[in-house]
Design a protein around this motif. Structure first.
Motif, PDB file in Angstrom:
ATOM      1  N   ARG A  16       0.833  -1.208   0.000  1.00  0.00           N
ATOM      2  CA  ARG A  16       0.000   0.000   0.000  1.00  0.00           C
ATOM      3  C   ARG A  16       0.869   1.261   0.000  1.00  0.00           C
ATOM      4  O   ARG A  16       0.577   2.231  -0.696  1.00  0.00           O
ATOM      5  N   ALA A  20       0.909   3.964  -2.957  1.00  0.00           N
ATOM      6  CA  ALA A  20       0.584   5.378  -2.696  1.00  0.00           C
ATOM      7  C   ALA A  20       1.659   6.293  -3.274  1.00  0.00           C
ATOM      8  O   ALA A  20       1.353   7.318  -3.900  1.00  0.00           O
ATOM      9  N   ALA A  54      -4.224   1.670  -2.141  1.00  0.00           N
ATOM     10  CA  ALA A  54      -3.317   2.238  -1.136  1.00  0.00           C
ATOM     11  C   ALA A  54      -4.058   2.637   0.130  1.00  0.00           C
ATOM     12  O   ALA A  54      -3.501   2.567   1.236  1.00  0.00           O
TER      13      ALA A  54
END
Length: 175
Positions: A16, A20, A54
């Protein structure tokens, strides 16, 4: 650092964090794609789906489909800058699929979106120093969690043309 057959420990949270970062990098070049292809929403959608993962979403078919659609969008434009911006979006959605293998090629899953966005920016500006500045901004934006994941892998491999150079520039800056 291990050999190419070693596995790297990766949690869903690690994926994640990497995704991101990749989505944030891809967003910086999205307007380049949209200026050339204003009616094509596939790169924007790939970034949105990457952000959804994310922020806690599932890693599944929607993410893979969005990545492939962004790649097709990138391939459908005549603009080199827009093509790289579309690839940045594809790489953002693909970042969720970082493999837990200690292979240098996996570094592009972590840093590829930043490198494609930097290349898109320098092509749009007609100035390679813009790409280097873009990489410096990406290095400033990266979280300690992403750096920790990156350091579990060997250094970025050679090759890959200008995008590969930009990946290595960012890799070196973060290590």
């Amino acid at each position: 650092m291990g050999t190419d057959t070693d596995e790297v420990e990766l949690s869903k949270q690690d994926l994640r964090e990497v995704t991101a970062f990749a989505a944030a990098c891809a967003e910086t070049a999205l307007e380049i794609f949209e200026a050339a292809q204003p009616d094509d929403t596939r790169p924007r959608n790939a970034i949105a789906v990457a952000w959804a993962f994310a922020r806690g979403g599932e890693r599944g078919k929607a993410l893979r489909d969005a990545a492939w659609a962004a790649q097709k969008a990138a391939n459908s434009t005549d603009s080199d800058a827009a093509r790289e911006a579309g690839r940045a979006a594809m790489a953002a959605a693909g970042a969720a699929y970082l493999h837990p293998l200690a292979k240098a090629t996996q570094v592009k899953h972590i840093l590829g979106s930043a490198a494609h966005a930097a290349r898109a920016s320098e092509l749009a500006a007609g100035d390679p120093t813009v790409g280097v500045q873009h990489i410096q901004q990406a290095a400033d934006r990266v979280s300690p969690a992403v750096i920790a994941v990156l350091k579990r892998f060997p250094a970025a491999p050679g090759g890959g043309g200008r995008v590969g150079e930009l990946v290595r520039l960012l890799d070196n800056a973060l290590r």
